[in-house]
Design a protein around this motif. Sequence first.
Motif, PDB file in Angstrom:
ATOM      1  N   MET A  97      40.576  48.197  37.654  1.00  0.00           N
ATOM      2  CA  MET A  97      39.421  47.435  37.189  1.00  0.00           C
ATOM      3  C   MET A  97      38.958  46.525  38.325  1.00  0.00           C
ATOM      4  O   MET A  97      39.738  46.150  39.194  1.00  0.00           O
ATOM      5  CB  MET A  97      39.774  46.609  35.958  1.00  0.00           C
ATOM      6  N   PRO A  98      37.667  46.116  38.304  1.00  0.00           N
ATOM      7  CA  PRO A  98      37.112  45.450  39.490  1.00  0.00           C
ATOM      8  C   PRO A  98      37.487  43.985  39.661  1.00  0.00           C
ATOM      9  O   PRO A  98      37.457  43.476  40.783  1.00  0.00           O
ATOM     10  CB  PRO A  98      35.596  45.588  39.291  1.00  0.00           C
ATOM     11  N   ARG A  99      37.821  43.261  38.581  1.00  0.00           N
ATOM     12  CA  ARG A  99      38.004  41.819  38.720  1.00  0.00           C
ATOM     13  C   ARG A  99      39.221  41.515  39.579  1.00  0.00           C
ATOM     14  O   ARG A  99      40.332  41.946  39.270  1.00  0.00           O
ATOM     15  CB  ARG A  99      38.146  41.152  37.355  1.00  0.00           C
ATOM     16  N   PRO A 100      39.055  40.747  40.658  1.00  0.00           N
ATOM     17  CA  PRO A 100      40.201  40.464  41.533  1.00  0.00           C
ATOM     18  C   PRO A 100      41.092  39.374  40.936  1.00  0.00           C
ATOM     19  O   PRO A 100      40.652  38.553  40.121  1.00  0.00           O
ATOM     20  CB  PRO A 100      39.544  39.971  42.821  1.00  0.00           C
ATOM     21  N   PHE A 101      42.347  39.381  41.357  1.00  0.00           N
ATOM     22  CA  PHE A 101      43.260  38.290  41.034  1.00  0.00           C
ATOM     23  C   PHE A 101      43.082  37.183  42.065  1.00  0.00           C
ATOM     24  O   PHE A 101      42.741  37.452  43.226  1.00  0.00           O
ATOM     25  CB  PHE A 101      44.710  38.770  41.072  1.00  0.00           C
ATOM     26  N   PRO A 102      43.318  35.939  41.673  1.00  0.00           N
ATOM     27  CA  PRO A 102      43.356  34.895  42.705  1.00  0.00           C
ATOM     28  C   PRO A 102      44.555  35.128  43.612  1.00  0.00           C
ATOM     29  O   PRO A 102      45.519  35.812  43.231  1.00  0.00           O
ATOM     30  CB  PRO A 102      43.519  33.605  41.893  1.00  0.00           C
ATOM     31  N   GLU A 103      44.499  34.585  44.806  1.00  0.00           N
ATOM     32  CA  GLU A 103      45.649  34.694  45.695  1.00  0.00           C
ATOM     33  C   GLU A 103      46.833  33.975  45.066  1.00  0.00           C
ATOM     34  O   GLU A 103      46.737  32.819  44.638  1.00  0.00           O
ATOM     35  CB  GLU A 103      45.335  34.093  47.063  1.00  0.00           C
ATOM     36  N   LEU A 104      47.957  34.668  44.988  1.00  0.00           N
ATOM     37  CA  LEU A 104      49.155  34.133  44.347  1.00  0.00           C
ATOM     38  C   LEU A 104      50.301  34.060  45.345  1.00  0.00           C
ATOM     39  O   LEU A 104      50.385  34.873  46.276  1.00  0.00           O
ATOM     40  CB  LEU A 104      49.584  35.021  43.171  1.00  0.00           C
ATOM     41  N   GLU A 105      51.179  33.110  45.124  1.00  0.00           N
ATOM     42  CA  GLU A 105      52.420  33.031  45.890  1.00  0.00           C
ATOM     43  C   GLU A 105      53.583  32.988  44.901  1.00  0.00           C
ATOM     44  O   GLU A 105      53.639  32.108  44.045  1.00  0.00           O
ATOM     45  CB  GLU A 105      52.449  31.787  46.773  1.00  0.00           C
ATOM     46  N   MET A 106      54.481  33.947  45.025  1.00  0.00           N
ATOM     47  CA  MET A 106      55.681  33.953  44.194  1.00  0.00           C
ATOM     48  C   MET A 106      56.710  33.025  44.830  1.00  0.00           C
ATOM     49  O   MET A 106      57.053  33.183  46.007  1.00  0.00           O
ATOM     50  CB  MET A 106      56.246  35.367  44.060  1.00  0.00           C
ATOM     51  N   GLN A 107      57.189  32.073  44.041  1.00  0.00           N
ATOM     52  CA  GLN A 107      58.193  31.126  44.518  1.00  0.00           C
ATOM     53  C   GLN A 107      59.449  31.255  43.662  1.00  0.00           C
ATOM     54  O   GLN A 107      59.376  31.548  42.470  1.00  0.00           O
ATOM     55  CB  GLN A 107      57.647  29.696  44.450  1.00  0.00           C
ATOM     56  N   GLU A 108      60.581  30.997  44.280  1.00  0.00           N
ATOM     57  CA  GLU A 108      61.865  31.217  43.615  1.00  0.00           C
ATOM     58  C   GLU A 108      62.316  29.981  42.847  1.00  0.00           C
ATOM     59  O   GLU A 108      62.242  28.853  43.335  1.00  0.00           O
ATOM     60  CB  GLU A 108      62.928  31.596  44.637  1.00  0.00           C
ATOM     61  N   LEU A 109      62.777  30.207  41.618  1.00  0.00           N
ATOM     62  CA  LEU A 109      63.533  29.221  40.872  1.00  0.00           C
ATOM     63  C   LEU A 109      65.005  29.616  40.937  1.00  0.00           C
ATOM     64  O   LEU A 109      65.366  30.615  41.555  1.00  0.00           O
ATOM     65  CB  LEU A 109      63.059  29.159  39.412  1.00  0.00           C
ATOM     66  N   SER A 110      65.866  28.859  40.303  1.00  0.00           N
ATOM     67  CA  SER A 110      67.288  29.205  40.321  1.00  0.00           C
ATOM     68  C   SER A 110      67.542  30.473  39.521  1.00  0.00           C
ATOM     69  O   SER A 110      66.817  30.798  38.585  1.00  0.00           O
ATOM     70  CB  SER A 110      68.117  28.053  39.746  1.00  0.00           C
ATOM     71  N   HIS A 111      68.589  31.203  39.907  1.00  0.00           N
ATOM     72  CA  HIS A 111      69.065  32.379  39.172  1.00  0.00           C
ATOM     73  C   HIS A 111      67.971  33.434  38.986  1.00  0.00           C
ATOM     74  O   HIS A 111      67.780  33.967  37.902  1.00  0.00           O
ATOM     75  CB  HIS A 111      69.649  31.964  37.819  1.00  0.00           C
ATOM     76  N   LYS A 112      67.253  33.723  40.078  1.00  0.00           N
ATOM     77  CA  LYS A 112      66.352  34.875  40.179  1.00  0.00           C
ATOM     78  C   LYS A 112      65.141  34.819  39.258  1.00  0.00           C
ATOM     79  O   LYS A 112      64.487  35.830  39.021  1.00  0.00           O
ATOM     80  CB  LYS A 112      67.132  36.181  39.943  1.00  0.00           C
ATOM     81  N   ARG A 113      64.810  33.652  38.748  1.00  0.00           N
ATOM     82  CA  ARG A 113      63.544  33.486  38.051  1.00  0.00           C
ATOM     83  C   ARG A 113      62.491  33.016  39.053  1.00  0.00           C
ATOM     84  O   ARG A 113      62.824  32.438  40.079  1.00  0.00           O
ATOM     85  CB  ARG A 113      63.688  32.480  36.913  1.00  0.00           C
TER      86      ARG A 113
END
Length: 213
Positions: free
Chosen positions: A65-81
């Motif tokens: 689909m055409p709608r883009p996602f905003p730029e995201l950054e995945m950041q780590e919490l404790s225990h792989k969340r």
Amino acid sequence: MMTDPTPTLRLWFMDWHGQMLDHNPLKDAPSRTPFQPGRLPGLCAVVPVPFQLPCRPFMEKRISMPRPFPELEMQELSHKRIIFFIPKTGTYLRSAPSGQNSVDYSAPVPQEWENFFPMTTEMLRGLSLILTAHAIRLENEAQDILPLPTLHEGFTLRFGDKNLPLFVNTAALKQIGQLTLGSSTSVSLTWQIDTPPVSFVAHRQAAPEPATV
């Protein structure tokens, strides 16, 4: 001269409430759906291998689909969340338990509803098998067999009166997800954070229905 493309990994995400981050093609927007054994949600993140945090994921929709996602950054919490940070707005992705737009990018601080648990296809397959009646038998050294669990908030499986946090049992999920019909493997289950694991044998008895993962 052509070079080999960078290897990538696809990850799917469970929210705090035990639902899966998904894509609503009618609104072309992120959504949430109940976990369904054997089903891959319609939204995943493509990340480089080796997977290291923080990283900038490419969000991939199963239905383009055409709608883009905003730029995201995945950041780590404790225990792989993980949490999803939006650098442009300084806010976080959240998945609320109800509401017309239950998934949005507007959380000012990361709390429980902003927590996500990333899972590979092997982990999704393992969880599908565990939640499917008669698919997996989990037996301890005393030959006690765990009952069929239910999925609860906080990324938790509940076996009767015992709670199993998924985010400290990723290795066991992967091992179970790799079992073939009729095979068995030893797995270590950690019932509480920072406690010693307990040995079980996982026996693969039947395929989950529908077996699409």
